[in-house]
Write a protein that holds these residues in place. Structure first.
Motif, PDB file in Angstrom:
ATOM      1  N   ILE A 363       0.808  -1.215   0.000  1.00  0.00           N
ATOM      2  CA  ILE A 363       0.000   0.000   0.000  1.00  0.00           C
ATOM      3  C   ILE A 363       0.844   1.270   0.000  1.00  0.00           C
ATOM      4  O   ILE A 363       0.297   2.381   0.048  1.00  0.00           O
ATOM      5  CB  ILE A 363      -0.971   0.041   1.195  1.00  0.00           C
ATOM      6  CG1 ILE A 363      -0.209   0.085   2.527  1.00  0.00           C
ATOM      7  CG2 ILE A 363      -1.930  -1.139   1.147  1.00  0.00           C
ATOM      8  CD1 ILE A 363      -1.109   0.246   3.747  1.00  0.00           C
ATOM      9  N   ASP A 364       2.148   1.152  -0.104  1.00  0.00           N
ATOM     10  CA  ASP A 364       3.022   2.323  -0.152  1.00  0.00           C
ATOM     11  C   ASP A 364       2.791   3.065  -1.472  1.00  0.00           C
ATOM     12  O   ASP A 364       3.085   2.528  -2.549  1.00  0.00           O
ATOM     13  CB  ASP A 364       4.476   1.882  -0.044  1.00  0.00           C
ATOM     14  CG  ASP A 364       5.441   3.057   0.119  1.00  0.00           C
ATOM     15  OD1 ASP A 364       5.043   4.198  -0.207  1.00  0.00           O
ATOM     16  OD2 ASP A 364       6.584   2.826   0.551  1.00  0.00           O
ATOM     17  N   PRO A 365       2.258   4.283  -1.439  1.00  0.00           N
ATOM     18  CA  PRO A 365       1.957   4.976  -2.708  1.00  0.00           C
ATOM     19  C   PRO A 365       3.189   5.303  -3.531  1.00  0.00           C
ATOM     20  O   PRO A 365       3.084   5.543  -4.738  1.00  0.00           O
ATOM     21  CB  PRO A 365       1.238   6.248  -2.254  1.00  0.00           C
ATOM     22  CG  PRO A 365       1.610   6.435  -0.821  1.00  0.00           C
ATOM     23  CD  PRO A 365       1.847   5.067  -0.269  1.00  0.00           C
ATOM     24  N   ARG A 366       4.370   5.265  -2.909  1.00  0.00           N
ATOM     25  CA  ARG A 366       5.586   5.582  -3.654  1.00  0.00           C
ATOM     26  C   ARG A 366       5.932   4.513  -4.677  1.00  0.00           C
ATOM     27  O   ARG A 366       6.799   4.723  -5.537  1.00  0.00           O
ATOM     28  CB  ARG A 366       6.753   5.786  -2.672  1.00  0.00           C
ATOM     29  CG  ARG A 366       6.592   7.004  -1.773  1.00  0.00           C
ATOM     30  CD  ARG A 366       7.659   7.065  -0.714  1.00  0.00           C
ATOM     31  NE  ARG A 366       7.582   5.911   0.185  1.00  0.00           N
ATOM     32  CZ  ARG A 366       8.388   5.710   1.217  1.00  0.00           C
ATOM     33  NH1 ARG A 366       9.345   6.599   1.481  1.00  0.00           N
ATOM     34  NH2 ARG A 366       8.256   4.648   1.989  1.00  0.00           N
ATOM     35  N   ARG A 367       5.252   3.367  -4.609  1.00  0.00           N
ATOM     36  CA  ARG A 367       5.493   2.320  -5.584  1.00  0.00           C
ATOM     37  C   ARG A 367       4.935   2.681  -6.960  1.00  0.00           C
ATOM     38  O   ARG A 367       5.332   2.115  -7.969  1.00  0.00           O
ATOM     39  CB  ARG A 367       4.834   1.011  -5.115  1.00  0.00           C
ATOM     40  CG  ARG A 367       5.399   0.463  -3.816  1.00  0.00           C
ATOM     41  CD  ARG A 367       4.724  -0.845  -3.454  1.00  0.00           C
ATOM     42  NE  ARG A 367       4.877  -1.841  -4.525  1.00  0.00           N
ATOM     43  CZ  ARG A 367       4.441  -3.099  -4.428  1.00  0.00           C
ATOM     44  NH1 ARG A 367       3.802  -3.489  -3.349  1.00  0.00           N
ATOM     45  NH2 ARG A 367       4.615  -3.950  -5.418  1.00  0.00           N
TER      46      ARG A 367
END
Length: 423
Positions: A363-367
């Motif tokens: 869920i890390d949006p930086r992905r």
């Protein structure tokens, strides 16, 4: 140079007064008074929520409508009604309000952020297909500002891969795609009636579906798990919460519905003229309306600024927004910040999302990689629908754009911090 100075520098603005929004009058007061007097303030005992549900279903051409507390909750309940949860992925456009992806998080599923089509600003079907995995269970198609995604392409993808299609229609009451009302193509559709929306009660929302079993689940989810009236075959008890709309909100929405058709026609007329003026300016490009968009959403006019245009040259987009805001007397802002860099989309700020290290990383949006979203954000100029309802609004934007072009030198000096030339 014309004698009339830009409103940004103290001249008279193109629009004489700020818009009055929401529009209201004796009808809203009368309907609120009726709620006060009859004492039926809740869905239980009242009739206004169900009356609005029927009226809104007819407006959009959709199946069963259930009122809820707000549009974000509508999305969360849609995910829960579909049985989405840990291990499931839901494809979400990277250019949308944080609540769209946040609702997926709150169902313990993984929002997979994908890039948008740079012309329509909406989900790119090719990017959706490229992002699919064996865990993908649903796609959220957002109708954004004044545009619509390619609904039929997305519906075909969903059917081919056995996915649910959720339409986020907060910006799209009254919109139509080849005869289909916004919200009538997806498995489920969600609407919000917040203060900035074209149909508003300050807050509130609804979720809709043509599937009787999903409608039954939604009814239980919004109403403490209570069985819906005439429970459809296959309905089973489930854990619900209190996500009901009040009769106060429904009364306002019923009154606002009486205004809505004329407001929609007005926005459509003004938007058509404004799109023409933006294209003619040479420095603004409207978001693309696909040919199938029979009646566009009226939430806003989304424009991209062309910084290397011959007229305005290297003037920053922030200066253009400020000048237009002063002329039109409304906020003129950038679009939503892409979710991979949004300061309001912070999944890791809530420990309850740390279900596992795998989920935490997923869920890390930086992905996400969202280059089109980033470019649109950097160049965006969003004109709100409230500016379109004033008398004479058709010519407000054309006049404002002419002023900006005539005073380009002053704007360039102001942006650079140099003294303005005398008018």
């Amino acid at each position: 140079m014309p004698e009339t100075s830009l409103a940004l520098f103290g001249g008279e603005p193109v629009a004489a007064d700020p818009p009055r929004w929401p529009q209201r009058g004796p009808q809203e007061a009368r309907m609120l008074r009726e709620v006060l007097d009859d004492g039926q303030w809740s869905l239980h005992g009242g009739t206004r929520c169900t009356r609005f549900e029927s009226r809104f279903a007819a407006l959009q051409g959709i199946g069963r409508v259930l009122t809820v507390s707000n549009g974000t909750i509508a999305l969360q309940l849609a995910c829960e009604a579909l049985g989405l949860g840990p291990g499931d992925e839901v494809i979400v456009p990277g250019l949308t309000r944080p609540g769209t992806a946040g609702a997926v998080l709150d169902a313990n599923a993984v929002p997979v952020l994908v890039d948008v089509d740079p012309d329509t600003w909406c989900l790119d079907p090719a990017a959706v297909e490229a992002a699919m995995t064996e865990r993908t269970r649903a796609v959220v198609a957002v109708h954004l500002y004044g545009t619509m995604p390619d609904l039929m392409a997305l519906a075909a993808l969903a059917a081919r891969y056995g996915l649910a299609l959720i339409e986020d229609c907060a910006h799209a009451p009254g919109a139509r795609w080849e005869g289909y009302g916004a919200g009538s193509v997806g498995t489920l559709s969600c609407f919000g009636f917040g203060m900035s929306n074209t149909l508003t009660a300050g807050e509130g929302g609804c979720v809709a579906t043509a599937d009787p079993l999903l409608a039954g689940r939604l009814a239980g989810l919004r109403d403490g798990g209570r069985p819906p009236a005439g429970s459809p075959p296959g309905w089973r008890p489930l854990q619900g919460g209190n996500h009901r709309m009040t009769e106060w909100q429904a009364a306002i929405l019923l009154a606002q519905c009486d205004r809505f058709a004329e407001q929609r026609r007005r926005r459509e007329t003004v938007t058509r003229r404004w799109r023409e003026a933006a294209l003619a300016s040479g420095f603004l490009r409207p978001a693309l309306l696909l040919p199938q968009v029979e009646r566009p959403p009226g939430h806003a006019l989304a424009l991209s600024y062309i910084p290397d245009s011959p007229l305005l040259g290297d003037i920053p987009v922030a200066t253009v927004r400020a000048a237009l805001a002063a002329e039109l007397r409304v906020p003129v802002e950038p679009c939503y910040r892409p979710l991979d860099t949004s300061p309001a989309y912070l999944p890791h700020s809530k420990p309850r999302h740390h279900l596992s290290q795998e989920y935490w990383e997923a869920i890390d949006p930086r992905r996400a990689r969202l280059p089109h979203c980033a470019r649109l954000y950097d160049s965006s100029v969003i004109l709100p629908h409230t500016a379109m309802l004033r008398p004479g609004a058709e010519e407000h934007l054309p006049q404002a754009l002419d002023r900006l072009a005539c005073h380009a030198g002053q704007l360039r000096d102001w942006a650079a911090g140099r003294p303005r030339a005398a008018v």
